[in-house]
Every structure is written in C-alpha cells, then in structure tokens.
Design a protein around this motif. Structure first.
Motif, PDB file in Angstrom:
ATOM      1  N   TRP A 110       0.602  -4.900  -0.331  1.00 35.17           N
ATOM      2  CA  TRP A 110      -0.342  -4.214  -1.236  1.00 35.17           C
ATOM      3  C   TRP A 110      -0.528  -2.768  -0.784  1.00 35.17           C
ATOM      4  O   TRP A 110      -0.571  -1.854  -1.603  1.00 35.17           O
ATOM      5  CB  TRP A 110      -1.726  -4.867  -1.216  1.00 35.17           C
ATOM      6  CG  TRP A 110      -1.790  -6.271  -1.695  1.00 35.17           C
ATOM      7  CD1 TRP A 110      -0.843  -6.941  -2.419  1.00 35.17           C
ATOM      8  CD2 TRP A 110      -2.867  -7.201  -1.468  1.00 35.17           C
ATOM      9  NE1 TRP A 110      -1.263  -8.230  -2.657  1.00 35.17           N
ATOM     10  CE2 TRP A 110      -2.496  -8.416  -2.089  1.00 35.17           C
ATOM     11  CE3 TRP A 110      -4.092  -7.125  -0.813  1.00 35.17           C
ATOM     12  CZ2 TRP A 110      -3.315  -9.539  -2.072  1.00 35.17           C
ATOM     13  CZ3 TRP A 110      -4.909  -8.244  -0.789  1.00 35.17           C
ATOM     14  CH2 TRP A 110      -4.524  -9.436  -1.414  1.00 35.17           C
ATOM     15  N   SER A 111      -0.632  -2.579   0.541  1.00 36.71           N
ATOM     16  CA  SER A 111      -0.828  -1.214   1.044  1.00 36.71           C
ATOM     17  C   SER A 111       0.379  -0.346   0.701  1.00 36.71           C
ATOM     18  O   SER A 111       0.226   0.838   0.380  1.00 36.71           O
ATOM     19  CB  SER A 111      -1.030  -1.198   2.555  1.00 36.71           C
ATOM     20  OG  SER A 111      -1.728  -2.315   2.974  1.00 36.71           O
ATOM     21  N   TYR A 114      -0.024   0.618  -2.870  1.00 31.54           N
ATOM     22  CA  TYR A 114      -1.071   1.632  -3.057  1.00 31.54           C
ATOM     23  C   TYR A 114      -0.621   2.988  -2.542  1.00 31.54           C
ATOM     24  O   TYR A 114      -0.985   4.018  -3.084  1.00 31.54           O
ATOM     25  CB  TYR A 114      -2.375   1.180  -2.385  1.00 31.54           C
ATOM     26  CG  TYR A 114      -3.231   0.365  -3.335  1.00 31.54           C
ATOM     27  CD1 TYR A 114      -2.821  -0.889  -3.755  1.00 31.54           C
ATOM     28  CD2 TYR A 114      -4.423   0.875  -3.842  1.00 31.54           C
ATOM     29  CE1 TYR A 114      -3.582  -1.628  -4.642  1.00 31.54           C
ATOM     30  CE2 TYR A 114      -5.195   0.144  -4.732  1.00 31.54           C
ATOM     31  CZ  TYR A 114      -4.763  -1.108  -5.132  1.00 31.54           C
ATOM     32  OH  TYR A 114      -5.517  -1.829  -6.020  1.00 31.54           O
ATOM     33  N   GLN A 117       1.516   4.271  -5.222  1.00 28.57           N
ATOM     34  CA  GLN A 117       0.713   4.745  -6.347  1.00 28.57           C
ATOM     35  C   GLN A 117       0.038   6.082  -6.023  1.00 28.57           C
ATOM     36  O   GLN A 117      -0.043   6.968  -6.871  1.00 28.57           O
ATOM     37  CB  GLN A 117      -0.356   3.725  -6.732  1.00 28.57           C
ATOM     38  CG  GLN A 117      -1.237   4.258  -7.849  1.00 28.57           C
ATOM     39  CD  GLN A 117      -1.945   3.170  -8.621  1.00 28.57           C
ATOM     40  OE1 GLN A 117      -1.704   1.993  -8.396  1.00 28.57           O
ATOM     41  NE2 GLN A 117      -2.801   3.557  -9.553  1.00 28.57           N
ATOM     42  N   SER A 118      -0.434   6.228  -4.759  1.00 27.43           N
ATOM     43  CA  SER A 118      -1.091   7.504  -4.466  1.00 27.43           C
ATOM     44  C   SER A 118      -0.082   8.642  -4.398  1.00 27.43           C
ATOM     45  O   SER A 118      -0.421   9.797  -4.621  1.00 27.43           O
ATOM     46  CB  SER A 118      -1.954   7.438  -3.204  1.00 27.43           C
ATOM     47  OG  SER A 118      -1.400   6.602  -2.250  1.00 27.43           O
ATOM     48  N   PHE A 123      -4.924   7.837  -8.578  1.00 25.89           N
ATOM     49  CA  PHE A 123      -5.935   6.916  -9.085  1.00 25.89           C
ATOM     50  C   PHE A 123      -6.775   7.630 -10.122  1.00 25.89           C
ATOM     51  O   PHE A 123      -7.114   8.793  -9.952  1.00 25.89           O
ATOM     52  CB  PHE A 123      -6.820   6.422  -7.935  1.00 25.89           C
ATOM     53  CG  PHE A 123      -6.037   5.699  -6.885  1.00 25.89           C
ATOM     54  CD1 PHE A 123      -5.595   4.406  -7.094  1.00 25.89           C
ATOM     55  CD2 PHE A 123      -5.703   6.330  -5.694  1.00 25.89           C
ATOM     56  CE1 PHE A 123      -4.845   3.744  -6.133  1.00 25.89           C
ATOM     57  CE2 PHE A 123      -4.953   5.683  -4.725  1.00 25.89           C
ATOM     58  CZ  PHE A 123      -4.523   4.382  -4.951  1.00 25.89           C
ATOM     59  N   PHE A 135      -7.282  -3.768  -9.531  1.00 25.64           N
ATOM     60  CA  PHE A 135      -6.752  -4.395  -8.316  1.00 25.64           C
ATOM     61  C   PHE A 135      -6.481  -5.878  -8.586  1.00 25.64           C
ATOM     62  O   PHE A 135      -5.419  -6.406  -8.251  1.00 25.64           O
ATOM     63  CB  PHE A 135      -7.743  -4.220  -7.165  1.00 25.64           C
ATOM     64  CG  PHE A 135      -7.347  -4.942  -5.915  1.00 25.64           C
ATOM     65  CD1 PHE A 135      -6.211  -4.554  -5.210  1.00 25.64           C
ATOM     66  CD2 PHE A 135      -8.095  -6.005  -5.434  1.00 25.64           C
ATOM     67  CE1 PHE A 135      -5.830  -5.215  -4.054  1.00 25.64           C
ATOM     68  CE2 PHE A 135      -7.719  -6.674  -4.276  1.00 25.64           C
ATOM     69  CZ  PHE A 135      -6.593  -6.281  -3.593  1.00 25.64           C
ATOM     70  N   PHE A 288      -9.345  -1.665  -1.097  1.00 26.66           N
ATOM     71  CA  PHE A 288      -8.429  -1.647  -2.245  1.00 26.66           C
ATOM     72  C   PHE A 288      -9.146  -1.412  -3.569  1.00 26.66           C
ATOM     73  O   PHE A 288      -8.515  -1.126  -4.574  1.00 26.66           O
ATOM     74  CB  PHE A 288      -7.621  -2.946  -2.319  1.00 26.66           C
ATOM     75  CG  PHE A 288      -6.658  -3.102  -1.179  1.00 26.66           C
ATOM     76  CD1 PHE A 288      -5.551  -2.264  -1.075  1.00 26.66           C
ATOM     77  CD2 PHE A 288      -6.854  -4.049  -0.200  1.00 26.66           C
ATOM     78  CE1 PHE A 288      -4.651  -2.385  -0.023  1.00 26.66           C
ATOM     79  CE2 PHE A 288      -5.969  -4.186   0.864  1.00 26.66           C
ATOM     80  CZ  PHE A 288      -4.868  -3.345   0.949  1.00 26.66           C
ATOM     81  N   PRO A 292     -10.119   3.432  -3.840  1.00 33.24           N
ATOM     82  CA  PRO A 292      -9.437   4.087  -4.973  1.00 33.24           C
ATOM     83  C   PRO A 292     -10.427   4.712  -5.948  1.00 33.24           C
ATOM     84  O   PRO A 292     -10.176   5.786  -6.503  1.00 33.24           O
ATOM     85  CB  PRO A 292      -8.671   2.932  -5.633  1.00 33.24           C
ATOM     86  CG  PRO A 292      -8.410   1.994  -4.523  1.00 33.24           C
ATOM     87  CD  PRO A 292      -9.610   2.080  -3.620  1.00 33.24           C
ATOM     88  N   PHE A 314      -3.510   5.595   2.883  1.00 27.10           N
ATOM     89  CA  PHE A 314      -2.669   4.398   2.723  1.00 27.10           C
ATOM     90  C   PHE A 314      -1.482   4.410   3.688  1.00 27.10           C
ATOM     91  O   PHE A 314      -1.014   3.359   4.121  1.00 27.10           O
ATOM     92  CB  PHE A 314      -2.265   4.202   1.261  1.00 27.10           C
ATOM     93  CG  PHE A 314      -3.429   3.700   0.444  1.00 27.10           C
ATOM     94  CD1 PHE A 314      -3.914   2.418   0.634  1.00 27.10           C
ATOM     95  CD2 PHE A 314      -4.086   4.532  -0.459  1.00 27.10           C
ATOM     96  CE1 PHE A 314      -5.026   1.959  -0.069  1.00 27.10           C
ATOM     97  CE2 PHE A 314      -5.187   4.075  -1.170  1.00 27.10           C
ATOM     98  CZ  PHE A 314      -5.657   2.787  -0.972  1.00 27.10           C
TER      99      PHE A 314
END
Ligand code: TRP
Length: 454
Positions: A110-111, A114, A117-118, A123, A135, A288, A292, A314
């Motif tokens: 998941w990290s 993320y 995504q960052s 976000f 999430f 999480f 964000p 992250f």
C-alpha cells in the motif's frame, strides 16, 4: 558450517541492521496512532519505561542466544538444548516472522502505491470521509494492491538473495541514515505549520488520568512489536555479530534509535494532524486516510510543497518497511540454508512463493475474500492478531524463560559482560538478571492476558 557464516562488518553495521529491523511500520504507522488513541504524552512515558525495563532485557535475551551460538533460531536451540522440546521454539520462530512478512508486505505494498500516487496524481481535496473511502475502495480492489504486494516482496527477495554483507548490510547502510534525514525534514516542516503547537503540546504534556491498565498493556505490546521481539529476528541478526562485540551496547544503541525514530515520527505526524484540525484518535487509518487528507488540504495553497512532503513521507515509509521486511525474510532463509541444506537462491525463491500466496490471501481479504473468516476475523486480521498478540508475546516469554531459567547463569554473564571485559556491563548484570527472570515474564503474561480478554 560455522566457518562459512557471514558476519556484519562491525558494531555500527550490526546496530544499523538491528535498528533497520526494528524501525518500520511499527514506528511510523502504529506508534503515532496508538499515541493518538491512548492519550498523548502519558502513553509516551509508559512507552519509554517499557522499552527500557521490559523490551531491552528481552531483546538482550534473544541476542545472547544468537550471539552465543552463531546459529539461526532452530540451530541455536539444537546447540543449547539438544534433543529437547525447545526445538519447537526454534521452529515457531522460523514460522512467525514469515507470517508477519506475508501481511507486512501487503501494507508495504500500500505504501508503494501511495508513493506512486504522490509522485503522479497527488491527493485531491474532498471531505475527510471521502479520502477514507478512497482508501477503503483502493484496498478492496484486487489489482493494484496485489501488484504492489508483489513488487514489495520481490524487492525484499532481491536484497536478501545478495547475502548478509553485500545485500542486507549494504542496503541498511544507505537507507537508515536516509530515513533519519527524511523524518527530520518532515518533522521540521510539520512543526512549522500554523496551529501545530497544539500537537507539540499534546505530545509533551501528560494527562496521567489516561494511564489505565489497558494503556499500559498497549504500550508494552507496542514496544514489543516495534523492537521485533519474540520471533527470532533479533536472535538471527545477533548471530551475525562478531564474537568480540559488546551485546549490551548494541542493544542500547538499537533501542535508542528505535525510540528516537518513533518519537520523531510522532512529532512529524501529530503537529500536522492538529494543524489540520483533525481528531488525533483516528486509529489505524491515520497514515493512509488522515495524512492524504492533510496533504490534499495543504496542496490547495502550496501544491508543490505538499506534493514534495507527500513523496518524502511515503518514501520514508517504504524504506522503513523494507529494512524490517528483509530481516523477517532472512530468518527463513537462514533456516533453509543452514538446517535444510538449500542454496541461498533456492531458499529465497521458496520463501517468496510461500509468503506471496499467504500475502495475496491477506490482500484479497479486504475485497473478494472478505467473507472468509477464521475465528471471526478476516485472513489479514487473523494473521496480524495471531502474530502481534499471541506468537510474538509467547515467543518472547519462551526466550526469557530459556535464558533466565534454563541457560547456565555463568554463560549468560559471560555473554552479557563480553567475557568480563566490560566493567559497566558487570556492574549492571544483576539488574538485568532480575528483570529477565522475574519482571519480564510477569509483564509478558500481563500483556498476553490483556490481549486475550480485552
Ligand atoms: N519492528 C517492526 C516495525 O516496527 C515490525 C516487526 C514486528 C518485525 N515483528 C517483527 C520486524 C519481526 C521484523 C521481524 O515495523
């Protein structure tokens, strides 16, 4: 076999590796949300005491076994108590880190997502509830989380396959100092936000009415988790420490770094949480879901700064999770190589396959397999509860009983005092012996019972 064993380069390499195992999601994800849930500064004070009075002696017990025998968990028990039931402790501690690794790799994944995504989309601001459900939506779909779990585990496999010195030691040498730099940058930024001082105060001003028995048990359990105790990881890493190293100093160094990092993570997260006007007790979703939202909120006025901090944050989590995960991986590899005669690459592949499958089931238990329950828990929660609440404490209890009641006191003293060479260690040996024999087992039984009945 003993002659071929690799060693860490020296004390600093050993401390870095042990701190690498200890510092992980426990510090950045679990510690801050537990502080938030259990009363801020008061929790921190109990936590400090449990680290020094409970976890340090247990850490040393494990380290003494590994350092004495220079073998992995299973081999160590064979050497110190041949032909006895203690070999089951060896086996238990080979299996538990691999179960932890399986679900840890899901959260590590998941990290990674993320972080991605960052780096790409960033976000976006919505209601905080909308960010939480984003999430929830993300982890319940099979695709991306499974892919990230695979990437994360593959990364660990690559590092571990390179060996103790050129894989694990080298990776820790680069990432550990980087982690400290990253968390300091994020902490300074967080504290400088307008309104952050309420968060700082929350972490510094204790409210002693918050100290309940369950807060004490939670703090002790957290110090256990954070130092990777009770599952043979410390034992295995300590077996790679050179004979002439001072185990007590290595232990103090590791506990010190782990504590420092947890505190810095607290000071990186809580001031930002207060600055954004959010409740600190959000629970496990804190990093999480809540963060964000904070990044998105900051992004409305300063998009580049916000995106930069999100990436750094992250990145820190991914690296911290990696250094812990490779230590769990190494326990299984050491067992297969030393006890079963596997080649290192073969051992790495076998563990990859096993942990990938269990991890995939854990990951899918947030979506398609949500209905599949073991003792009323989803597969993920079952693996987490089984290991964090039971196997780790049970393993820790057996380790302290083994060192405190089964091993020869003279041998323990010899290890603890570096063969009598360290005057300081000789002076504190009796205190250690008392904590190990009486205080630690009692405290573990209390945590165990609280977990069972609470
Ligand atoms: N200490 C690790 C962390 O803080 C988590 C952990 C728990 C662990 N048990 C472990 C790591 C066993 C290695 C081995 O994130």
């Amino acid at each position: 076999m003993a002659a071929k064993r690799e060693h860490f380069g020296g004390r600093s390499a050993a401390i870095l590796a042990l701190a690498g195992s200890a510092i992980g999601l426990g510090n950045i994800w679990r510690f801050p949300y537990m502080v938030g849930q259990t009363g801020g500064a008061a929790f921190i004070i109990i936590y400090l005491l449990s680290c020094l009075l409970l976890s340090l002696p247990i850490f040393l017990a494990e380290a003494i076994i590994g350092h004495r025998t220079h073998a992995g968990t299973f081999g160590a028990m064979e050497q110190l108590a041949p032909g006895t039931k203690w070999k089951w402790l060896g086996l238990l501690t080979v299996l538990s880190p691999l179960v932890i690794l399986s679900y840890y790799s899901v959260v590590g994944g998941w990290s990674v997502c993320y972080l991605w995504q960052s780096l790409t989309a960033g976000f976006h601001l919505g209601e905080i509830g909308a960010v939480s459900s984003a999430f929830g939506g993300f982890i319940s779909k099979p695709g991306a989380p499974l892919l990230c779990h695979t990437l994360f585990l593959l990364g660990c496999a690559v590092i571990v396959s390179a060996g103790v010195k050129s894989g694990i030691e080298k990776f820790n040498k680069v990432t550990m100092p980087l982690l400290f730099v990253l968390i300091v940058v994020i902490m300074v930024y967080s504290i400088s936000l307008p309104g952050a001082s309420a968060g700082v105060e929350y972490l510094l001003r204790p409210d002693f009415s918050k100290i309940t028995p369950s807060a004490v048990a939670a703090a002790m359990g957290q110090s256990f988790f954070s130092l990777s105790l009770g599952v043979g990881t410390i034992l295995t890493y300590a077996s790679y420490i050179r004979k002439d190293e001072n185990i007590l100093f290595t232990g103090l160094g590791t506990v010190g770094f782990d504590l420092l990092f947890a505190l810095m993570a607290g000071f990186a997260i809580m001031p930002a949480v207060f600055a954004a006007g959010i409740e600190p007790g959000a629970g496990p979703g804190l990093i999480f879901e809540t963060l964000p939202y904070i990044f998105a909120k900051m992004g409305a006025s300063a998009p580049w700064v916000s995106a930069g901090v999100a990436v750094l944050f992250f990145l820190t989590i991914v690296f911290a999770a990696f250094t812990s995960a490779i230590s769990m991986y190494e326990v299984g590899v050491a067992y297969l190589v030393e006890q079963k005669g596997f080649s290192r690459p073969k051992a790495v592949i076998l563990i990859f396959v096993g942990c990938w499958i269990l991890g995939a089931l854990c990951s899918l238990s947030f979506g398609p397999l949500a209905g599949m329950k073991i003792f009323g828990l989803t597969i993920f929660s079952f693996c987490d509860t089984l290991t964090s609440n039971f196997l780790m404490t049970f393993g820790g209890l057996l380790f302290v009983i083994f060192v405190g009641w089964k091993m020869d006191k003279a041998v323990v003293r010899d290890e603890f005092t570096a063969g009598g060479a360290s005057r300081f260690n000789c002076a504190v040996f009796d205190a250690f012996w008392f904590l190990l024999r009486y205080a630690a087992p009692l405290a573990i039984v209390i945590i165990f019972l609280t977990n069972f009945f609470a």
